[in-house]
Design a protein around this motif. Structure first.
Motif, PDB file in Angstrom:
ATOM      1  N   ALA A   1       0.275   4.082   1.872  1.00  0.00           N
ATOM      2  CA  ALA A   1       0.106   4.550   3.058  1.00  0.00           C
ATOM      3  C   ALA A   1       0.074   3.731   4.278  1.00  0.00           C
TER       4      ALA A   1
ATOM      5  N   GLY B   1       1.004  -1.311   0.015  1.00  0.00           N
ATOM      6  CA  GLY B   1       0.078  -0.083  -0.046  1.00  0.00           C
ATOM      7  C   GLY B   1       0.727   1.239   0.013  1.00  0.00           C
TER       8      GLY B   1
ATOM      9  N   VAL C   1      -6.487   4.114   6.928  1.00  0.00           N
ATOM     10  CA  VAL C   1      -7.229   4.592   6.078  1.00  0.00           C
ATOM     11  C   VAL C   1      -8.781   4.525   6.599  1.00  0.00           C
TER      12      VAL C   1
ATOM     13  N   LEU D   1     -10.384   2.958  -3.940  1.00  0.00           N
ATOM     14  CA  LEU D   1      -9.391   3.195  -2.820  1.00  0.00           C
ATOM     15  C   LEU D   1      -8.516   2.030  -2.600  1.00  0.00           C
ATOM     16  N   ARG D   2      -8.945   0.890  -3.026  1.00  0.00           N
ATOM     17  CA  ARG D   2      -7.699  -0.069  -2.777  1.00  0.00           C
ATOM     18  C   ARG D   2      -6.725  -0.158  -3.747  1.00  0.00           C
TER      19      ARG D   2
ATOM     20  N   THR E   1      -5.463   2.741  -4.431  1.00  0.00           N
ATOM     21  CA  THR E   1      -4.617   3.927  -4.142  1.00  0.00           C
ATOM     22  C   THR E   1      -3.731   3.417  -2.842  1.00  0.00           C
ATOM     23  N   TYR E   2      -4.637   2.948  -1.912  1.00  0.00           N
ATOM     24  CA  TYR E   2      -4.073   2.640  -0.536  1.00  0.00           C
ATOM     25  C   TYR E   2      -3.837   1.408  -0.194  1.00  0.00           C
TER      26      TYR E   2
ATOM     27  N   VAL F   1     -12.556   9.201   3.241  1.00  0.00           N
ATOM     28  CA  VAL F   1     -11.988   9.806   1.936  1.00  0.00           C
ATOM     29  C   VAL F   1     -13.217   9.893   0.948  1.00  0.00           C
TER      30      VAL F   1
ATOM     31  N   GLY G   1      -4.532  -0.222   3.311  1.00  0.00           N
ATOM     32  CA  GLY G   1      -4.873   0.820   3.957  1.00  0.00           C
ATOM     33  C   GLY G   1      -4.313   1.059   5.227  1.00  0.00           C
TER      34      GLY G   1
END
Length: 776
Positions: free
Chosen positions: A126, A124, A131, A183-184, A186-187, A136, A190
């Motif tokens: 971050a 990930g 997260v 989202l997954r 990107t992060y 978000v 998480g």
């Protein structure tokens, strides 16, 4: 069919129910520990009333535990109940508690991620930060409040339409799944590496279910996991998933259902002091409001305002139907102005504040406590598994009619009654075991030993405490006895042993008293610190008072207490010499405790004379700190062993010009400080007040700032009425500052020149009734 939900979301729960009714899958899989599968049929029991929680704990270490809470509006609970009602197989598919409880509690947090398994670190972007996907998405939509965004797009949508309608019931889940997939991407995981291992286990269980039931399987899980279960974050092979799970640590576990509360749902994370190994903290700010949205299918705002009005009326506030109508209108107007599809909790609260509470936030505290959060305590059937100690406790609770309750309540026990005495024993034994169901409280002024006052409040975490205490025995009595014996053997401080003796007497554990008494005698013989002896004596003296009402033999305890008192009388004067400020303050507390304790001992008549000699030495010895000398003089005066003239002489010496101002202030603090009647002493004896006044006016300006904190601490503890009367006396000025006023001869504001025996005699009948009621 993977249904991504928000845990404890009423909108998600309705949507899940709509899908299940429309699609009617052949099996339902739930995010939760597989150890709970055998307990799922209990969810259909009529005696099972949510909120409840699935509790899993390690057999050898019950403090390592985790909860999976479920409310009536939780999607998981709705899915379980639907499956049981329609004879559809239902299973938990999350990582087993046997693995999650065996892991380090910090596993997956920041730099510690991957600690459980070397291959679960993920990639990930971050990794060091958790997260919040809802936050978000809310920020992306232009909302500054994630809760408000979730309410607008999910909770206020209403019930999902039936399959015959024009709208696809799966559409909301598809949209949410796409958002989570973005989202997954990107992060990654998480910031929680545990999710990779958990999702690997979920995929394995999902493949197994599909082999058994085909594709007609419904999965109810957190929306964050949807991409991992649908292949949108890649398609790991069975071999890769099994590799992630290989070699995981494991412990033996036990699982059961326990009652939960709305108030506990409003907290986030593990309870303080508990080592969590999984589960999830609900963190729902408004469980009562969410339950209302789930239960009420039409006109939710109108019905909510009616609830609020009913609560305020019960509290004797003037709230009419017109208030309800106006509050509903205002909430709708606020929602329209804020661009919301329906008035949410924020709008209804603002409307209630303005219309029903006259702009005050004080009634809103009650509304939040009773309605927005709610005082709801779930129930679990007796057939739910439990440790033997829990079963014995439940039996005692039924026998003694002490039902666990969420709300704190105060109860008074009369130990002369058999039932109340048994309740007292139970509560004291539980406290000894560390199960803090009850807390002793100050009673209604009785000094007798036959009455106890308790504040009772049951928290769900106490079930874990009971499980932890189960290592000591299978019954409350046996466990408390074994725990006391262990503490007696391991205690090193004398005060700890005396406190344990007191607790054993209160809990009526006669079998352990010989062990405790031996440990007490050994520690007392070896401890030469007068401070330790003085700290230990009060507990022993209190314990001796329990013998009469509890029919306990305290003869051996009395002998040890008398020996301690003798040693204190010998060693206290030298121990009070050369103390610094903190040491003197601590010794003053010991002085008060020993003085009270000696009066309670059977040998009080013999010891009181020796103790008076000790106090007289302390009061006259210049090397003793002023706060101790003043306190010793005050105790002698209260006992009638110091004449008024002598007390005035000691005060005049302590406040003479040759005494440093700080030492004089310390003497005053010891003599009239605190809330022990020192203020009334000055009110009734203007001679002493005159001495204090004359000394204070003579303190040099450069020393005044040094003595001011001591004086402020001394007089701030007085009752407001006493301070006001002293102020009036000082403003008037003592009738004769030099000491001509004796007792009440010159009188004082509010007091006559002498005793009016006729008026004083009028209170005697009432006083006699009070004393006769508390004479035991």
């Amino acid at each position: 069919m993977v249904l991504g939900v928000r845990h404890h979301g009423p909108g998600s729960a309705r949507a899940v129910l709509g899908v299940l009714e429309a699609v009617r899958p052949r099996a339902v899989l739930i995010e939760g520990p597989p150890e709970g599968d055998a307990l799922l049929p209990l969810a259909a029991d009529e005696a099972m009333v949510p909120p409840v929680a699935l509790l899993a704990h390690a057999v050898d270490d019950p403090g390592r535990a985790a909860f999976w809470p479920m409310a009536g509006f939780s999607p998981e609970w709705v899915a379980i109940r639907w499956a049981l009602a329609h004879d559809v197989p239902v299973r938990f598919i999350d990582l087993p508690a046997a693995h999650s409880l065996a892991a380090d509690p910090t596993w997956g947090d920041g730099e510690e991620e991957g600690e459980l398994h070397p291959d679960c670190s993920g990639d990930g972007g971050a990794a060091a930060l958790r997260v919040d996907p809802i936050a978000v998405l809310a920020g992306t939509a232009g909302y500054d409040d994630p809760e408000r965004w979730w309410e607008d797009v999910v909770e206020h949508r209403g019930a999902a339409p039936a399959a015959t309608g024009d709208t696809d019931p799966l559409a909301p889940f598809a949209v949410l799944g796409e958002a989570m997939a973005a989202l997954r991407e990107t992060y990654g995981h998480g910031g929680d590496a545990r999710d990779l291992v958990r999702e690997a286990h979920m995929r394995i269980q999902l493949r197994t279910a599909r082999k058994e039931f085909g594709d007609e399987v419904a999965v109810v899980c957190g929306a964050w996991h949807v991409p991992a279960l649908t292949g949108r974050t890649g398609k790991p092979t069975v071999t890769a998933d099994r590799a992630l799970l290989k070699g995981l640590p494991k412990v033996r576990t036990e699982t059961t259902w326990v009652p939960w509360t709305h108030r506990r749902l409003a907290r986030l994370g593990a309870p303080p002091g508990r080592r969590s190994g999984g589960g999830y903290g609900a963190g729902i700010d408004s469980p009562g409001w969410y339950a209302h949205l789930f239960d009420v299918l039409d006109r939710p705002v109108e019905r909510w305002m009616t609830k609020v009005a009913g609560l305020l009326r019960d509290e004797d506030r003037l709230v009419s139907s017109a208030h309800v109508i106006e509050a509903v209108r205002l909430a709708g107007t606020l929602a329209a102005m804020r661009g919301r599809p329906l008035a949410g909790l924020g709008e209804t609260t603002d409307a209630v504040r303005a219309v029903m509470c006259d702009g005050s936030d004080v009634p809103l505290g009650l509304i939040r406590d009773r309605l927005i959060i709610g005082d709801v305590l779930g129930e679990v059937p007796d057939s739910a598994p439990a440790v033997p100690l829990q079963r014995d406790l439940a039996r005692l609770q039924r026998t003694l009619r002490l039902k666990p309750e969420l709300l704190e309540r105060e109860t008074e026990l009369d130990l002369r009654k058999e039932t109340d005495a048994a309740r007292s024993r139970l509560l004291h034994r539980l406290r000894l075991l560390g199960v803090g169901w009850g807390t002793p409280a100050a009673g209604r002024g009785s000094t007798g030993t036959f009455r106890e006052t308790w504040r009772l409040r049951w928290e769900p975490e106490l079930y874990v405490k009971v499980a932890e205490a189960g290592v000591w025995g299978t019954t409350v009595h046996a466990a408390a006895t074994a725990k006391a014996e262990s503490e007696a053997a391991s205690a090193t401080a004398l005060a700890d042993v005396t406190a344990l003796a007191e607790r054993c007497l209160l809990a009526e554990l006669p079998d352990v008293l010989p062990v405790v008494m031996k440990a007490l005698a050994d520690r007392a013989a070896l401890d030469a610190d007068v401070g330790h002896l003085a700290q230990a004596l009060p507990a022993l003296a209190r314990s001796l008072r329990y013998g009469d009402v509890r029919a306990t033999d305290t003869a051996a305890l009395g002998e040890v207490a008398a020996g301690l008192a003798e040693r204190i009388c010998v060693g206290l004067p030298p121990a009070c010499t050369g103390l610094d400020t903190d040491g003197a303050a601590e010794m003053r507390g010991h002085l008060d405790g020993v003085h009270t304790a000696i009066g309670l001992l059977p040998e009080a008549a013999e010891l009181s004379g020796r103790w008076a000699d000790v106090l007289r030495k302390l009061a006259l010895r210049d090397t003793v700190p002023g706060v101790i000398r003043g306190r010793a003089a005050r105790l002698l005066l209260d006992d009638g062993r110091l004449a008024d003239d002598e007390a005035a002489r000691l005060m005049s010496l302590a406040l003479s010009p040759g005494t440093p101002p700080a030492d004089a202030a310390a003497w005053i603090e010891g003599f009239v400080g605190g809330a022990s009647g020192g203020g009334m002493l000055l009110v009734h004896d203007e001679r002493l007040l005159g001495l204090v006044d004359a000394w204070l006016t003579s303190v040099p300006a450069e020393a005044f700032t040094d003595v001011l904190p001591l004086l402020r601490r001394t007089f701030s503890a007085y009752e407001p009425g006493v301070r006001r009367t002293l102020g009036e006396l000082v403003r008037r000025g003592p009738a004769a500052a030099g000491g001509e006023v004796v007792g009440g001869e010159a009188g004082a504001p509010g007091f006559g020149a002498g005793l009016d025996e006729e008026r004083a005699g009028a209170v005697l009948p009432v006083l006699r009734l009070i004393l006769e009621g508390d004479h035991e």
